[in-house]
Design an enzyme around this catalytic site. Sequence first.
Site, mmCIF file in Angstrom:
data_model
loop_
_atom_site.group_PDB
_atom_site.id
_atom_site.type_symbol
_atom_site.label_atom_id
_atom_site.label_comp_id
_atom_site.label_asym_id
_atom_site.label_seq_id
_atom_site.Cartn_x
_atom_site.Cartn_y
_atom_site.Cartn_z
ATOM 1 N N MET A 58 0.792 -1.225 0.000
ATOM 2 C CA MET A 58 0.000 0.000 0.000
ATOM 3 C C MET A 58 0.831 1.286 0.000
ATOM 4 S SD MET A 58 0.355 1.347 3.344
ATOM 5 C CE MET A 58 -1.165 2.225 3.694
ATOM 6 N N TYR A 59 2.141 1.205 0.158
ATOM 7 C CA TYR A 59 2.960 2.417 0.129
ATOM 8 C C TYR A 59 2.938 2.995 -1.282
ATOM 9 C CZ TYR A 59 4.950 0.794 4.595
ATOM 10 O OH TYR A 59 5.119 0.361 5.893
ATOM 11 N N SER A 60 2.501 4.233 -1.393
ATOM 12 C CA SER A 60 2.335 4.890 -2.692
ATOM 13 C C SER A 60 1.516 4.034 -3.640
ATOM 14 C CB SER A 60 3.692 5.222 -3.335
ATOM 15 O OG SER A 60 4.347 6.238 -2.624
ATOM 16 N N ASN A 61 0.576 3.271 -3.057
ATOM 17 C CA ASN A 61 -0.334 2.422 -3.833
ATOM 18 C C ASN A 61 0.420 1.500 -4.793
ATOM 19 O OD1 ASN A 61 -2.952 1.531 -4.461
ATOM 20 N ND2 ASN A 61 -3.041 2.839 -6.281
#
Length: 326
Positions: A58-61
Amino acid sequence: MEYTTMGRSGLKVSRICLGMMTYGRPTEGDWALSQDSAAPLVRRAVEAGVTYFDTADMYSNGASEEVTGRLLEKFFPHREDYVLATKVYFPMGPGPNDRGLSRKHILAGIDASLGRLGCDYVDLYQIHRWDYETPIEETMEALHDVVRAGKARYIGASSMYAWQFAKAQHVARANGWTTFVSMQNHYNLVYREEEREMIPLCLDQGVGIVPWSPLARGLLTGTRERDGEHRTLRSGTDPIADAMYDETDFDVVDAVRALAADRGLPPAQIALAWLLGKPGVTAPIVGATKAPHVDDAIAAVDVRLNEEEVARLEAVYRPHRVLGHQ
């Protein structure tokens, strides 16, 4: 650089883990760095001996995983030369099955992460939080199948209550499934509630501790002041930090600054040295957006605090409500 095993497992990692959350897509946050901007920092860490890197889907999608995969492939000649960790749980799409720890999402999540990372496997696949809607039996069996399929070498967990972690481990052992080798929890000089139950559990069970936010989102390095002044771009746009830490925590910050002045070292090195000296801590996960952030983390490995210095840092601590999970 020093190296150690992840708890009682045979997995060897550097004492510093480079957190890759800050690399990916600048539009996700004013402080996030693009691949080109992140490259010199990752290279600096690699040249200093860092072999352990942590990201999440989910980091920076997803963009963080993409950048992480490209940079590690660039700076390491062989895949076996580094330890790569990622996570699953948080939403990755609008659908009801695009989140959580169901079998459906875990199996889809690992394939998606491997695609973004450009790898055949990750070394450590972690559940990002506890899923109250999915039976833990379903989650642990799915994680075991991920390992059996060769898509992950080990599994780990992140912030949750100690009873939840103990239950997950028990379920896995009772069924002959893979157990967690690591706990990525919220732990630093400002927030030490994990010392009450989670850390003793990990020590007893031989689980490696890899703290996130070891510098309290920059608070321990002086990015904020008691009067509300924010000294960095991120600290001025970080509502999570504003919600987690308050004015009373500056007593700890002052203690760190005073000891740092006495030792002639940056506060970050003092705060990380304290953490590296705590029982069971394998490797703090350090984020870096500037070269000195990497340098301080590397240097902290060689800093040793005596009992009196540790007591000075810990004396002003104040208990907190649970922070980092629900």
